[in-house]
Design a protein around this motif. Structure first.
Motif, PDB file in Angstrom:
ATOM      1  N   UNK A 142      69.580   0.607  56.353  1.00  0.00           N
ATOM      2  CA  UNK A 142      68.139   0.350  56.322  1.00  0.00           C
ATOM      3  C   UNK A 142      67.510   0.610  57.682  1.00  0.00           C
ATOM      4  N   UNK A 143      66.405  -0.060  57.952  1.00  0.00           N
ATOM      5  CA  UNK A 143      65.685   0.124  59.219  1.00  0.00           C
ATOM      6  C   UNK A 143      66.387  -0.609  60.358  1.00  0.00           C
ATOM      7  N   UNK A 144      66.385  -0.003  61.553  1.00  0.00           N
ATOM      8  CA  UNK A 144      66.980  -0.635  62.744  1.00  0.00           C
ATOM      9  C   UNK A 144      66.040  -0.462  63.925  1.00  0.00           C
ATOM     10  N   UNK A 145      66.221  -1.329  64.931  1.00  0.00           N
ATOM     11  CA  UNK A 145      65.561  -1.143  66.219  1.00  0.00           C
ATOM     12  C   UNK A 145      66.514  -0.310  67.061  1.00  0.00           C
ATOM     13  N   UNK A 146      66.040   0.828  67.566  1.00  0.00           N
ATOM     14  CA  UNK A 146      66.937   1.793  68.200  1.00  0.00           C
ATOM     15  C   UNK A 146      66.491   2.125  69.621  1.00  0.00           C
ATOM     16  N   UNK A 147      67.454   2.219  70.525  1.00  0.00           N
ATOM     17  CA  UNK A 147      67.209   2.661  71.906  1.00  0.00           C
ATOM     18  C   UNK A 147      67.965   3.968  72.121  1.00  0.00           C
ATOM     19  N   UNK A 148      67.269   4.970  72.647  1.00  0.00           N
ATOM     20  CA  UNK A 148      67.884   6.271  72.894  1.00  0.00           C
ATOM     21  C   UNK A 148      67.532   6.739  74.300  1.00  0.00           C
ATOM     22  N   UNK A 155      62.522  10.183  81.407  1.00  0.00           N
ATOM     23  CA  UNK A 155      62.763   9.226  82.499  1.00  0.00           C
ATOM     24  C   UNK A 155      62.696   7.773  82.035  1.00  0.00           C
ATOM     25  N   UNK A 156      63.152   7.516  80.821  1.00  0.00           N
ATOM     26  CA  UNK A 156      63.137   6.157  80.292  1.00  0.00           C
ATOM     27  C   UNK A 156      63.959   6.058  79.025  1.00  0.00           C
ATOM     28  N   UNK A 157      63.916   4.879  78.407  1.00  0.00           N
ATOM     29  CA  UNK A 157      64.621   4.621  77.151  1.00  0.00           C
ATOM     30  C   UNK A 157      63.596   4.619  76.021  1.00  0.00           C
ATOM     31  N   UNK A 158      63.869   5.424  75.007  1.00  0.00           N
ATOM     32  CA  UNK A 158      62.974   5.526  73.847  1.00  0.00           C
ATOM     33  C   UNK A 158      63.320   4.389  72.881  1.00  0.00           C
ATOM     34  N   UNK A 160      70.720  -9.387  72.565  1.00  0.00           N
ATOM     35  CA  UNK A 160      70.530  -8.188  71.746  1.00  0.00           C
ATOM     36  C   UNK A 160      69.730  -7.146  72.517  1.00  0.00           C
ATOM     37  N   UNK A 161      68.657  -7.595  73.160  1.00  0.00           N
ATOM     38  CA  UNK A 161      67.821  -6.682  73.932  1.00  0.00           C
ATOM     39  C   UNK A 161      68.598  -6.110  75.118  1.00  0.00           C
ATOM     40  N   UNK A 162      69.413  -6.958  75.746  1.00  0.00           N
ATOM     41  CA  UNK A 162      70.210  -6.496  76.887  1.00  0.00           C
ATOM     42  C   UNK A 162      71.203  -5.415  76.453  1.00  0.00           C
ATOM     43  N   UNK A 163      71.825  -5.607  75.287  1.00  0.00           N
ATOM     44  CA  UNK A 163      72.776  -4.610  74.794  1.00  0.00           C
ATOM     45  C   UNK A 163      72.085  -3.265  74.565  1.00  0.00           C
ATOM     46  N   UNK A 164      70.902  -3.290  73.974  1.00  0.00           N
ATOM     47  CA  UNK A 164      70.175  -2.047  73.707  1.00  0.00           C
ATOM     48  C   UNK A 164      69.955  -1.256  74.995  1.00  0.00           C
ATOM     49  N   UNK A 165      69.518  -1.943  76.036  1.00  0.00           N
ATOM     50  CA  UNK A 165      69.210  -1.251  77.285  1.00  0.00           C
ATOM     51  C   UNK A 165      70.453  -0.973  78.129  1.00  0.00           C
ATOM     52  N   UNK A 166      71.400  -1.910  78.137  1.00  0.00           N
ATOM     53  CA  UNK A 166      72.612  -1.734  78.949  1.00  0.00           C
ATOM     54  C   UNK A 166      73.417  -0.519  78.515  1.00  0.00           C
ATOM     55  N   UNK A 167      73.526  -0.330  77.203  1.00  0.00           N
ATOM     56  CA  UNK A 167      74.379   0.740  76.690  1.00  0.00           C
ATOM     57  C   UNK A 167      73.675   2.099  76.660  1.00  0.00           C
ATOM     58  N   UNK A 168      72.389   2.130  76.959  1.00  0.00           N
ATOM     59  CA  UNK A 168      71.664   3.406  76.906  1.00  0.00           C
ATOM     60  C   UNK A 168      71.153   3.870  78.273  1.00  0.00           C
ATOM     61  N   UNK A 169      70.952   2.949  79.201  1.00  0.00           N
ATOM     62  CA  UNK A 169      70.228   3.316  80.428  1.00  0.00           C
ATOM     63  C   UNK A 169      70.971   4.313  81.309  1.00  0.00           C
ATOM     64  N   UNK A 202      72.767   6.477  71.926  1.00  0.00           N
ATOM     65  CA  UNK A 202      71.929   5.963  70.830  1.00  0.00           C
ATOM     66  C   UNK A 202      72.494   4.621  70.393  1.00  0.00           C
ATOM     67  N   UNK A 203      71.699   3.554  70.542  1.00  0.00           N
ATOM     68  CA  UNK A 203      72.184   2.196  70.294  1.00  0.00           C
ATOM     69  C   UNK A 203      71.247   1.502  69.310  1.00  0.00           C
TER      70      UNK A 203
END
Length: 372
Positions: free
Chosen positions: A169-175, A157-160, A135-144, A184-185
């Motif tokens: 509802x609430x989600x953990x989001x990487x942008x 210069x990073x992923x928010x 799950x963590x890999x998907x967040x960073x892989x699809x946004x980096x 935005x993942x």
């Protein structure tokens, strides 16, 4: 200090250490890895003062102790040792050398005192939660891919990584965004993450962490504070400072009312973009998309070298549209599609386009058009 350790475990630790240390250092100790032997394990610690990685490996510890040695040199030596070798590391307090022996090979390396090695100060983490590596890999892989490299806008210069509201509802989001494209993942919010402060995880940390997330089933413990983030795995802990800045309000650039819908086979589309872009040597060459009912024509016109055109069958039923995009940006965004077709939503030739994977709205991408 005297230990015996399997070559594979030593190679993993040395690889991780040399990856973190900077190649050019004005502070000699920062080029070194700290080796600490105690009990039945040895810890390898490397840092560049912003990122710190600690790798713990099983070892036969004959004599406890610690020293530091050049990380890159240690990595090169261990890399060239035969698979399956048992490696002995020995350092006595009076000597300034680390002796490495494996089979008939022996090396004597210069060391620096362990007391000089900087250890990243511990932090009071405001939030701690567990998340699966996949799950963590998907967040960073699809946004980096959308991280900016422009130093003047350092806060990009990073992923928010933050907690946000979504339809369910609430989600953990990487942008991530560089102003030209945005990713935005979302992932289900892990238990314990609700009060996590939003942090900008630096590019280097994202790249180093990515190397550690190969085991899909592994559980990663994530600890977050206003200034640091820590990713703890069974044998490795990666700690990083976060970027001290405010990430912009990205929701303002995500189009809400793009009515024109295009669905296309992602792999076929990527190959076509790559082919027509071949005629131009310019990295930022625009690819023009001409959309008509169930038909797309991709074209590139490079006055100095030539022109190219390719037609694709697509699912499109709206008004005719001509719009241009940076070929590289198109390829990077379409590369995020894993299974289904790429679905684009357009408004006009001058408005940003939105892309998602089939009907999956948990990952969306925005790309700005170019004038053609």
């Amino acid at each position: 200090m005297k230990i015996s350790i399997e070559r594979s475990a030593l190679f993993r630790a040395a690889s991780q250490a040399q990856s973190v240390v900077e190649r050019r250092n004005t502070i000699p100790i920062l080029a070194n890895v700290l080796i600490e032997a105690e009990g039945d394990a040895v810890r390898f610690r490397a840092t560049d003062l912003d990122v710190e990685v600690v790798d713990t490996a099983p070892a036969q510890v004959e004599r406890a102790g610690a020293t530091t040695v050049a990380a890159t040199l240690l990595h090169e030596i261990v890399r060239k040792l035969p698979e399956g070798a048992l490696v002995t590391l020995a350092h006595d307090g009076a000597s300034e050398r680390l002796l490495i022996e494996a089979g008939r090979s022996s090396f004597s390396l210069a060391t620096l005192p362990r007391e000089d090695f900087p250890v990243m100060a511990s932090s009071e983490y405001e939030s701690e939660f567990a998340i699966q590596a996949a799950v963590l890999r998907r967040l960073f892989d699809k946004s980096r891919f959308a991280i900016s490299t422009e130093e003047t806008r350092y806060y990009l210069n990073g992923v928010y990584l933050h907690v946000s509201d979504a339809d369910g509802g609430k989600v953990l989001r990487a942008v991530a965004t560089d102003g030209h494209r945005l990713a935005r993942v979302d992932a289900d919010l892990p238990s314990g993450a609700a009060n996590m402060p939003g942090v900008i995880v630096p590019r280097k940390t994202v790249l180093e962490l990515r190397k550690l997330l190969e085991d899909d089933e592994a559980e990663i413990r994530v600890s977050v504070s206003e200034t640091k983030v820590r990713f703890a795995m069974p044998a490795i802990t990666l700690t990083s400072k976060v970027i001290d800045g405010t990430f912009p309000d990205y929701s303002r650039v995500i189009p809400q009312g793009n009515p024109r819908r295009l669905e296309v086979d992602a792999a076929e589309f990527a190959r076509a973009v790559d082919r027509v872009a071949t005629v131009s040597s310019e990295r930022a060459r625009a690819v023009k998309l001409q959309l008509e009912e169930d038909r797309m024509v991709l074209s590139v016109n490079a006055p100095d070298s030539g022109a190219a055109e390719e037609e694709l069958a697509v699912a499109y039923g709206d008004e005719r549209l001509e719009i241009g995009f940076n070929a590289k940006y198109l390829l990077e965004i379409v590369a995020q599609v894993d299974r289904e077709n790429a679905v684009f939503f357009f408004n006009s030739a001058s408005d940003p386009a939105l892309m998602r994977e089939g009907n999956d709205a948990s990952a969306i991408y925005v790309v700005m058009p170019m004038r053609v």
